[in-house]
Design a protein around this motif. Structure first.
Motif, PDB file in Angstrom:
ATOM      1  N   VAL A 138       0.963  -1.349   0.173  1.00  0.00           N
ATOM      2  CA  VAL A 138       0.069  -0.062  -0.066  1.00  0.00           C
ATOM      3  C   VAL A 138       0.968   1.151  -0.085  1.00  0.00           C
ATOM      4  O   VAL A 138       1.766   1.390   0.682  1.00  0.00           O
ATOM      5  CB  VAL A 138      -0.663   0.249   1.273  1.00  0.00           C
ATOM      6  N   GLY A 139       0.755   1.958  -0.927  1.00  0.00           N
ATOM      7  CA  GLY A 139       1.603   3.440  -0.941  1.00  0.00           C
ATOM      8  C   GLY A 139       2.829   3.141  -1.002  1.00  0.00           C
ATOM      9  O   GLY A 139       3.877   3.984  -0.530  1.00  0.00           O
ATOM     10  N   GLY A 140       3.361   1.807  -1.570  1.00  0.00           N
ATOM     11  CA  GLY A 140       4.820   1.547  -1.665  1.00  0.00           C
ATOM     12  C   GLY A 140       5.605   0.821  -0.285  1.00  0.00           C
ATOM     13  O   GLY A 140       6.357   0.386  -0.292  1.00  0.00           O
ATOM     14  N   TYR A 141       4.289   0.687   0.777  1.00  0.00           N
ATOM     15  CA  TYR A 141       4.846  -0.018   1.787  1.00  0.00           C
ATOM     16  C   TYR A 141       4.185  -1.563   1.954  1.00  0.00           C
ATOM     17  O   TYR A 141       3.210  -1.727   1.440  1.00  0.00           O
ATOM     18  CB  TYR A 141       4.324   0.707   3.075  1.00  0.00           C
TER      19      TYR A 141
ATOM     20  N   ARG B 231      -6.212  -1.216   4.090  1.00  0.00           N
ATOM     21  CA  ARG B 231      -5.628  -0.626   2.715  1.00  0.00           C
ATOM     22  C   ARG B 231      -6.025   0.818   2.737  1.00  0.00           C
ATOM     23  O   ARG B 231      -5.159   1.648   2.341  1.00  0.00           O
ATOM     24  CB  ARG B 231      -6.214  -1.398   1.323  1.00  0.00           C
ATOM     25  N   ALA B 232      -7.251   1.094   2.896  1.00  0.00           N
ATOM     26  CA  ALA B 232      -7.976   2.328   2.848  1.00  0.00           C
ATOM     27  C   ALA B 232      -7.277   3.064   3.877  1.00  0.00           C
ATOM     28  O   ALA B 232      -6.809   4.448   3.627  1.00  0.00           O
ATOM     29  CB  ALA B 232      -9.323   2.411   3.106  1.00  0.00           C
ATOM     30  N   TRP B 233      -7.195   2.603   5.200  1.00  0.00           N
ATOM     31  CA  TRP B 233      -6.639   3.495   6.337  1.00  0.00           C
ATOM     32  C   TRP B 233      -5.284   3.712   6.073  1.00  0.00           C
ATOM     33  O   TRP B 233      -4.579   4.964   6.148  1.00  0.00           O
ATOM     34  CB  TRP B 233      -6.601   2.665   7.396  1.00  0.00           C
ATOM     35  N   PHE B 234      -4.510   2.722   5.509  1.00  0.00           N
ATOM     36  CA  PHE B 234      -2.894   2.867   5.437  1.00  0.00           C
ATOM     37  C   PHE B 234      -2.550   3.919   4.158  1.00  0.00           C
ATOM     38  O   PHE B 234      -1.705   4.673   4.438  1.00  0.00           O
ATOM     39  CB  PHE B 234      -2.054   1.482   5.282  1.00  0.00           C
ATOM     40  N   ALA B 235      -3.361   3.656   3.130  1.00  0.00           N
ATOM     41  CA  ALA B 235      -3.422   4.780   2.156  1.00  0.00           C
ATOM     42  C   ALA B 235      -3.486   6.015   2.544  1.00  0.00           C
ATOM     43  O   ALA B 235      -2.763   7.116   1.971  1.00  0.00           O
ATOM     44  CB  ALA B 235      -3.930   4.403   0.754  1.00  0.00           C
TER      45      ALA B 235
ATOM     46  N   GLU C  21      -3.091   7.273   5.517  1.00  0.00           N
ATOM     47  CA  GLU C  21      -2.019   7.721   6.501  1.00  0.00           C
ATOM     48  C   GLU C  21      -0.854   8.158   5.605  1.00  0.00           C
ATOM     49  O   GLU C  21      -0.003   8.868   5.887  1.00  0.00           O
ATOM     50  CB  GLU C  21      -1.794   6.521   7.348  1.00  0.00           C
ATOM     51  N   VAL C  22      -0.514   7.314   4.650  1.00  0.00           N
ATOM     52  CA  VAL C  22       0.740   7.554   3.734  1.00  0.00           C
ATOM     53  C   VAL C  22       0.639   9.030   3.062  1.00  0.00           C
ATOM     54  O   VAL C  22       1.514   9.882   3.249  1.00  0.00           O
ATOM     55  CB  VAL C  22       0.890   6.691   2.566  1.00  0.00           C
ATOM     56  N   GLU C  23      -0.696   9.387   2.586  1.00  0.00           N
ATOM     57  CA  GLU C  23      -0.982  10.532   1.947  1.00  0.00           C
ATOM     58  C   GLU C  23      -0.595  11.733   3.270  1.00  0.00           C
ATOM     59  O   GLU C  23      -0.190  12.720   3.150  1.00  0.00           O
ATOM     60  CB  GLU C  23      -2.448  10.850   1.676  1.00  0.00           C
ATOM     61  N   LYS C  24      -1.158  11.426   4.409  1.00  0.00           N
ATOM     62  CA  LYS C  24      -1.125  12.325   5.495  1.00  0.00           C
ATOM     63  C   LYS C  24       0.269  12.800   5.732  1.00  0.00           C
ATOM     64  O   LYS C  24       0.817  13.875   5.860  1.00  0.00           O
ATOM     65  CB  LYS C  24      -1.955  11.902   6.571  1.00  0.00           C
ATOM     66  N   PHE C  25       1.048  11.710   5.918  1.00  0.00           N
ATOM     67  CA  PHE C  25       2.297  11.767   6.402  1.00  0.00           C
ATOM     68  C   PHE C  25       3.184  12.516   5.336  1.00  0.00           C
ATOM     69  O   PHE C  25       4.268  13.158   5.540  1.00  0.00           O
ATOM     70  CB  PHE C  25       2.957  10.568   6.805  1.00  0.00           C
TER      71      PHE C  25
ATOM     72  N   ARG D  54       2.277  14.703   3.389  1.00  0.00           N
ATOM     73  CA  ARG D  54       1.604  16.130   3.326  1.00  0.00           C
ATOM     74  C   ARG D  54       2.502  16.805   4.455  1.00  0.00           C
ATOM     75  O   ARG D  54       2.696  17.651   4.235  1.00  0.00           O
ATOM     76  CB  ARG D  54       0.243  16.202   3.517  1.00  0.00           C
ATOM     77  N   GLN D  55       2.708  16.129   5.601  1.00  0.00           N
ATOM     78  CA  GLN D  55       3.191  16.806   6.621  1.00  0.00           C
ATOM     79  C   GLN D  55       4.914  16.786   6.551  1.00  0.00           C
ATOM     80  O   GLN D  55       5.568  17.076   7.455  1.00  0.00           O
ATOM     81  CB  GLN D  55       2.963  15.923   7.982  1.00  0.00           C
ATOM     82  N   GLY D  56       5.314  16.201   5.295  1.00  0.00           N
ATOM     83  CA  GLY D  56       6.675  15.863   5.096  1.00  0.00           C
ATOM     84  C   GLY D  56       7.307  15.101   6.136  1.00  0.00           C
ATOM     85  O   GLY D  56       8.668  15.009   6.539  1.00  0.00           O
ATOM     86  N   ALA D  57       6.555  14.111   6.666  1.00  0.00           N
ATOM     87  CA  ALA D  57       7.279  13.184   7.756  1.00  0.00           C
ATOM     88  C   ALA D  57       7.712  11.906   7.004  1.00  0.00           C
ATOM     89  O   ALA D  57       8.428  11.412   7.542  1.00  0.00           O
ATOM     90  CB  ALA D  57       5.810  12.766   8.488  1.00  0.00           C
ATOM     91  N   ILE D  58       7.379  11.582   5.851  1.00  0.00           N
ATOM     92  CA  ILE D  58       7.915  10.604   4.957  1.00  0.00           C
ATOM     93  C   ILE D  58       8.329  11.145   3.563  1.00  0.00           C
ATOM     94  O   ILE D  58       7.871  12.041   3.208  1.00  0.00           O
ATOM     95  CB  ILE D  58       7.100   9.332   4.991  1.00  0.00           C
ATOM     96  N   THR D  59       9.240  10.110   2.980  1.00  0.00           N
ATOM     97  CA  THR D  59       9.691  10.846   1.655  1.00  0.00           C
ATOM     98  C   THR D  59       9.219   9.567   0.771  1.00  0.00           C
ATOM     99  O   THR D  59       9.885   8.543   1.078  1.00  0.00           O
ATOM    100  CB  THR D  59      10.865  11.160   1.494  1.00  0.00           C
ATOM    101  N   GLN D  60       8.401   9.627  -0.248  1.00  0.00           N
ATOM    102  CA  GLN D  60       8.203   8.619  -1.341  1.00  0.00           C
ATOM    103  C   GLN D  60       8.989   8.886  -2.578  1.00  0.00           C
ATOM    104  O   GLN D  60       9.070   9.810  -3.132  1.00  0.00           O
ATOM    105  CB  GLN D  60       6.913   8.433  -1.402  1.00  0.00           C
TER     106      GLN D  60
END
Lengths: 342, 154
Positions: free
Chosen positions: B10-13, B136-140, B142-146, B148-154
């Motif tokens: 999901v979202g690369g994870y 899947r829905a929740w994790f996707a 969360e990936v988007e949220k993080f 947006r916050q700059g907390a992860i880099t994809q």
């Protein structure tokens, strides 16, 4: 947004740590961010939450009358005294950035600005070092760390007005005089102070004012404040806890084949030993600057010479030491046990 | 007990199927033998923690409540609590992770932290996400949220 500024003044060693533990512990969602200050009235040794008491020379601490205090933030043993101004930023956990490096950025960039306002070319080095950066390289001028306690997150730092490198090395449990000398050499080169940088004229009040101004610009309108009742209560509880020998003794850490002293974001002294082979290496900027190898019957000069200048954990390191046979391969394996040097 | 890890992305994870996920702590829970449950970090929990250099746990035999700390984690000189996704009594620690904390970053789905004997499994496991579509829905999200916050880099 409001930034409460609390200055506890000069306090005893245990209170100097309990202050921010208690402020964090008493913090609730929606509370204002707190910038707190204090100075310890007498010297002591601080130890990171997950580090072993074995890393400290307790005999030296006894001799010097230094209490050892385990803090609920990370990092290794540090020598703390009245020539340092402690500053702490505490905010509700739900307002803290989700990623640790962003937390440090938010809470340490203002401190870097404050140092620059005092005239020093300080920048953040690595995730959480504050260092004077010039043509001579990076020299750490503030020790930092962070942690979450209950609903509060705190980032701590100090301003080193003077720093006794010899005393810092004296309280570390190191394997003999050569290790101690090497640690001292690295520390003198990579840890500095306002006095060492020619800023001995800067006083505590001036440094404090610069920090308040910089944090005020970054985090909110400053409001000088006293500790409230719940903070006072939490600080007293933490003061008692930090003085409890059981708190100092735990958590027990697993024994490892490797012991390291982090001098700064750029410099490490690592000591590794296994089955009669011991390696001590000074690692600066990811490269082995010096190495000392001891094993029964080994003439280590050539091996040590080859290690100097090598990158840690590189394929090149394996190739370089291949001619040294089994011993070379064992040395490489020891380097491969190094954790991320961060 | 040997388990085969069935993974989905999901979202690369990569997440493991057949596990329950705690939205608040980013920890997963897997039921193992004798009704015991193991907990570990999901990939977002691992990544946002930074390079983990130490973990410590409350002693075996300790009772922990959902939402309370069962241990601590250290990364970049930050020490934070590990919050229990379910209540129970700690049965075991993963000694491999204690000795090599970096495993949490290398492969979080493959390395559990603690094993507990749940005290309220029916009630509390129902609070976690297990249905694959919901995970899947929740994790996707969360990936988007993080991101947006700059907390992860994809």
């Amino acid at each position: 947004m409001e930034l409460r500024v609390v200055d506890a003044g000069t306090v005893g060693p245990f209170r100097s740590q309990a202050l921010w533990h208690g402020i964090a512990s008493a913090m609730k969602p929606g509370d204002a961010t707190v910038l707190s200050f204090c100075r310890p009235s007498s010297p002591y040794v601080g130890l990171g939450y997950h580090r072993s008491i074995d890393e400290i020379d307790l005999g030296a601490c006894d001799r010097l009358g230094l209490p050892v205090i385990r803090r609920q933030i990370g990092g290794g043993p540090v020598y703390l005294d009245a020539d340092q101004l402690f500053f702490q930023v505490t905010l509700p956990a739900d307002r803290a950035p989700a990623r640790i490096d962003l937390l440090y950025e938010m809470c340490l960039e203002p401190a870097a600005s404050a140092f620059r306002a005092l005239g020093l070319a300080v920048r953040r080095n690595g995730v959480n070092d504050l260092a004077v950066a010039d043509e001579r390289g990076n020299r750490k001028i503030s020790g930092t760390g962070a942690g979450r306690i209950d609903d509060g997150v705190t980032v701590v730092g100090n301003v080193l007005f003077r720093f006794p490198h010899e005393r810092m090395v004296e309280v570390l449990a190191l394997a003999g005089d050569r290790s101690r000398q090497e640690c001292l050499r690295l520390m003198r080169r990579h840890v500095t102070s306002l006095a060492a940088e020619g800023f001995e004229g800067v006083g505590f009040d001036e440094a404090r004012s610069a920090l308040i101004e910089a944090y005020g610009e970054a985090l909110g309108t400053c409001l000088e404040s006293a500790l409230n009742e719940s903070e006072e209560e939490a600080i007293s509880e933490w003061e008692e806890r930090l003085g409890d020998p059981e708190w100092l003794a735990v958590p027990e850490r697993p024994r490892r084949t490797m012991h390291h002293v982090k001098i700064s974001a750029d410099a490490w002294l690592v000591m590794m030993a296994e089955d009669g082979l011991s390696v001590e290496a000074s690692i600066v900027g990811g490269q082995i600057e010096r190495a000392r190898i001891v094993a029964p019957g080994l003439d280590a000069n050539a091996l040590e010479g080859k290690l100097a200048g090598q990158s840690v954990r590189s394929a090149e390191l394996r190739r370089t030491l291949e001619p040294f046979g089994v011993t070379g391969r064992r040395v490489v394996r020891l380097f491969e046990t190094l954790p991320t040097l961060a | 007990m040997m388990t085969t890890l069935e993974l989905f992305t999901v979202g690369g994870y990569r997440l493991a199927a057949g596990r329950s996920y705690d939205e608040a702590t980013h920890l997963w829970v897997e039921t193992v033998a004798e009704g015991a449950a193991r907990c570990g970090f999901d990939p977002l929990g691992s990544e946002t923690s930074g390079d983990v250099v130490a973990v410590s746990f409350e002693p075996v035999g300790t009772s922990v409540e959902r939402g309370q700390a069962f241990g601590s984690l250290e990364a970049a000189k930050f020490v934070g609590p590990l919050i229990a996704p379910i209540s129970g009594t700690i049965r075991a620690h993963n000694g491999e992770v204690v000795a090599r904390p970096g495993l949490v970053n290398q492969d979080p789905m493959a390395h559990w932290l603690i094993e507990v004997q749940p005290s309220r499994p029916d009630e509390e496991l129902a609070l976690l996400l297990r249905d694959p579509d919901r995970v899947r829905a929740w994790f996707a999200a969360e990936v988007e949220k993080f991101e947006r916050q700059g907390a992860i880099t994809q």
